[in-house]
Design a protein around this motif. Structure first.
Motif, PDB file in Angstrom:
ATOM      1  N   TYR A  53       0.823  -1.213   0.000  1.00 25.26           N
ATOM      2  CA  TYR A  53       0.000   0.000   0.000  1.00 25.26           C
ATOM      3  C   TYR A  53       0.856   1.261   0.000  1.00 25.26           C
ATOM      4  O   TYR A  53       0.380   2.349  -0.315  1.00 25.26           O
ATOM      5  N   PHE A  57      -1.094   2.818  -3.438  1.00 14.21           N
ATOM      6  CA  PHE A  57      -2.382   3.226  -2.868  1.00 14.21           C
ATOM      7  C   PHE A  57      -2.682   4.708  -3.149  1.00 14.21           C
ATOM      8  O   PHE A  57      -3.784   5.077  -3.594  1.00 14.21           O
ATOM      9  N   ASP A  60      -3.262   5.481  -7.040  1.00 17.25           N
ATOM     10  CA  ASP A  60      -4.526   4.930  -7.550  1.00 17.25           C
ATOM     11  C   ASP A  60      -5.729   5.687  -6.990  1.00 17.25           C
ATOM     12  O   ASP A  60      -6.684   6.013  -7.719  1.00 17.25           O
ATOM     13  N   GLN A  83     -14.352   1.527  -6.945  1.00 21.16           N
ATOM     14  CA  GLN A  83     -12.976   1.136  -6.665  1.00 21.16           C
ATOM     15  C   GLN A  83     -12.408   1.798  -5.416  1.00 21.16           C
ATOM     16  O   GLN A  83     -11.742   1.136  -4.617  1.00 21.16           O
ATOM     17  N   MET A  87     -10.734  -0.290  -2.339  1.00 15.83           N
ATOM     18  CA  MET A  87      -9.346  -0.093  -1.947  1.00 15.83           C
ATOM     19  C   MET A  87      -9.251   0.241  -0.463  1.00 15.83           C
ATOM     20  O   MET A  87      -8.388  -0.288   0.259  1.00 15.83           O
TER      21      MET A  87
END
Length: 495
Positions: A53, A57, A60, A83, A87
Motif C-alpha cells: 500500500y 495506494f 490509484d 474502486q 481499496m
C-alpha cells in the motif's frame, strides 16, 4: 565373585555420554532456529503487506477521485466508481490484521492512526461523490480533492512509511540478536563437544582396555592349548561376557584333553580290532572244511563242483586280502559275501538259501573291507544253524540321500528280549563281548564304522525269538570318482 559392569552396560554408558548432551544441544538449536525463523518471517510478512500500500495506494486513489471530480457525468464510463471503497476496505482489513499482531505500543499506535485515516478518507470520498453530481460545485470539489483526498492519502502513505521503518528497525535488532545467539551457541557447542569427546575418550579407553587385554590373555591361552598344553587355563575376568567366555574355554580345553586321550586309546583299539577282524575272517576251520570239501569232490570226480568251489574260495581270499587296502568298493564286498555264501551253501545245502539284492547304483561307492561278511557269517552260525529246518539269508542295500543303508536279514532262531537288549547295549556302549557269545563280529564291525565315519553311523539290530534277525548298516556315501550326483528315490528306510 564380585563382578564389574558388563560389556553391554559399559557400551550403554558410552552411548548415554554421547547421545544425551548431543540431544539436548540439538533440541536447543532447533528451538532457537525455530524462534528466529518465526520472528524473521513475521517481520518480512508485515513489511510486505504494508509496502504493497505504500507504493500504489496514493496514486490509484488520487487518480480515481480526480476522474470522478472532473468528469462527474461520465465518471462511471471512465472508471469504476466503487474502486475507492474497495481499496479502502482492503487496506482496512490488511492494517487491521497488522494491528492485531502488533508486538509493541508504537506499532499499535501507528496502525491505529492508519485505520482512523482510512475511515476519514472513506467519509471524504463519499462527500465528494455526492457533490460531484451537483452543478456548480466543480471548484469546491477540486478544492476538496486537494485538501481532503490528496492530503489524506499523503498522510496515510507517510504513516505507512513510518510503520515500515519501525519494522525494518526491528529486523536490524533481530539480526543483532541472532548474531549474539549464534556466538553464544557456538561457545556452548564447543564446550559441550569438548566435554563429550573427553568423556567418550575416557570411557571408550577403559572399555577397550577392558576388552583387548583379557582377549589377549585368552589368545595366549588358546595358542598354548593349540601347541598341546591342555593344562592351560584362562583366568577369571571382571566383564561378565569375558568371564563366561573364559569359563567356556576352560571347559573346552579340559574336554579336548579328555577327547585327545580317548582318541589315542581308540586308535590303539582300532588297530587291534582291524588286526583281529582279519584274523577272525581267515578262520582256519573254515579253510580246512572248504579244502576237505574240495578233496571229496575231486575224489568223486565232480570236476564242475571242484572248479566252482576253488573259484569261490579264490575270490573270497582275494577280497579278504585285497592287497592290504582298508577300503574296497561295494561291488567287491558283494562279491566277497557271494563267494562266502556259495562255499557255505555247498556245506549246508540242506538248510541254507540266500539272496543278494544290492543295486548297481551303489557299486562305485567305497565301504570298509569286511563290513557285511561278518554279519552274514553271524546270521548263518547263530541264526540258521540253531534253527530246525532250512533257513534263508537276504542281503539288500539302498541309497537314502547321501547315506547307504544295508540290511542283513535271516529267518533263523532269533534272540529273546534279554539277549537283544544285551547286544544293543554292547553296540551302544562299545563294550566288547567274548567271541563265543556271538557278539564279537557285530561289535567289531560297529566299532570300525564309527571310528572311521563317526558315532552317528554304525549298526542297528532287531530280532524276534523264533522268527529271525535283521541287522541294519548305515554308512555315508564315499567314492573316488563320481561323475554326477545321483538323486535315487528308494524306499525310505528308517534308521
Amino acid at each position: 565373585m564380585k563382578r564389574g559392569f558388563s560389556l553391554k552396560s559399559r557400551l550403554y554408558m558410552l552411548l548415554l555420554i554421547c547421545v544425551v548432551p548431543l540431544t539436548i544441544l540439538l533440541a536447543y538449536l532447533l528451538i532457537m532456529t525455530n524462534k528466529i525463523s518465526s520472528e524473521y518471517d513475521g517481520i518480512v510478512r508485515r513489511i510486505t503487506k504494508a509496502n504493497a500500500y505504500n507504493i500504489n495506494f496514493k496514486e490509484d486513489m488520487d487518480y480515481v477521485m480526480y476522474i470522478i471530480v472532473v468528469n462527474s457525468e461520465r465518471a462511471e464510463e471512465l472508471v469504476d466508481t466503487e474502486q475507492p471503497h474497495r481499496m479502502i476496505q482492503a487496506a482496512r482489513e490488511v492494517f487491521g490484521e497488522l494491528y492485531e499482531e502488533a508486538d509493541s505500543e508504537y506499532a499499535a499506535n501507528r496502525l491505529s492512526s492508519i485505520l482512523k485515516s482510512l475511515d476519514t478518507l472513506e467519509n471524504r470520498v463519499e462527500e465528494i461523490e455526492k457533490d460531484a453530481l451537483v452543478t456548480g460545485l466543480y471548484e469546491t470539489n477540486m478544492e476538496r480533492l486537494d485538501l481532503n483526498i490528496r492530503v489524506l492519502t499523503e498522510l496515510i502513505q507517510e504513516q505507512i512509511q513510518y510503520y515500515i521503518y519501525y519494522e525494518t528497525t526491528n529486523m536490524e535488532e533481530l539480526r543483532m540478536g541472532i548474531r549474539a545467539d549464534v556466538e553464544s551457541a557456538i561457545t556452548a557447542i564447543t564446550v559441550i563437544l569438548v566435554l563429550i569427546l573427553l568423556g567418550a575418550w575416557m570411557v571408550s579407553r577403559r572399555i577397550v582396555r577392558g576388552i583387548t587385554e583379557p582377549i589377549q590373555r585368552l589368545c595366549e591361552a588358546a595358542q598354548a592349548a593349540g601347541s598341546g598344553d591342555f593344562a592351560i587355563r584362562a583366568q577369571d575376568e571382571e566383564l561378565d561376557e569375558l568371564s563366561v567366555l573364559n569359563s567356556s574355554f576352560n571347559q573346552m580345553v579340559e574336554e579336548i584333553g579328555h577327547l585327545v586321550e580317548d582318541i589315542r586309546v581308540e586308535e590303539l583299539n582300532l588297530r587291534a580290532a582291524e588286526l583281529r577282524v582279519l584274523q577272525e575272517q581267515i578262520n582256519p576251520h573254515f579253510l580246512y572244511n572248504t579244502l576237505d570239501n574240495i578233496i571229496w569232490l575231486a575224489e568223486a570226480k565232480d570236476t564242475e563242483q571242484v572248479v566252482r568251489m576253488v573259484s569261490s574260495l579264490s575270490s573270497f581270499f582275494r577280497t579278504t586280502l585285497s592287497k592290504g587296502r582298508e577300503f574296497i568298493t561295494v561291488k567287491e564286498e558283494e562279491q566277497h559275501i557271494r563267494s562266502y555264501l556259495e562255499i557255505q551253501q555247498f556245506r549246508y545245502r540242506d538248510i541254507l538259501e540266500y539272496e543278494i539284492a544290492i543295486p548297481e547304483e551303489l557299486y562305485e561307492y567305497e565301504i570298509i573291507k569286511l563290513t557285511l561278511q561278518p554279519l552274514v557269517e553271524n546270521a548263518l552260525y547263530h541264526g540258521i544253524k540253531n534253527k530246525r529246518g532250512g533257513g534263508h539269508i537276504r542281503v539288500s542295500g539302498a541309497l537314502c540321500q547321501d547315506v547307504m543303508i544295508f540290511k542283513v536279514q535271516d529267518d533263523g532262531i532269533g534272540m529273546d528280549g534279554a539277549r537283544l537288549a544285551q547286544v544293543c547295549a554292547m553296540l551302544r556302549d562299545g563294550e566288547q563281548e567274548p567271541e563265543e557269545t556271538g557278539g564279537f563280529g557285530l561289535f567289531n564291525v560297529n566299532q570300525r564304522i564309527q571310528l572311521n565315519y563317526g558315532r552317528e553311523y554304525g549298526l542297528k539290530i532287531q530280532s524276534t525269538y523264533g522268527q529271525g534277525t535283521e541287522i541294519w548298516v548305515r554308512i555315508p556315501c564315499r567314492a573316488e570318482k563320481i561323475k554326477r550326483k545321483r538323486n535315487i528315490s528308494k524306499k525310505n528306510y528308517t534308521f
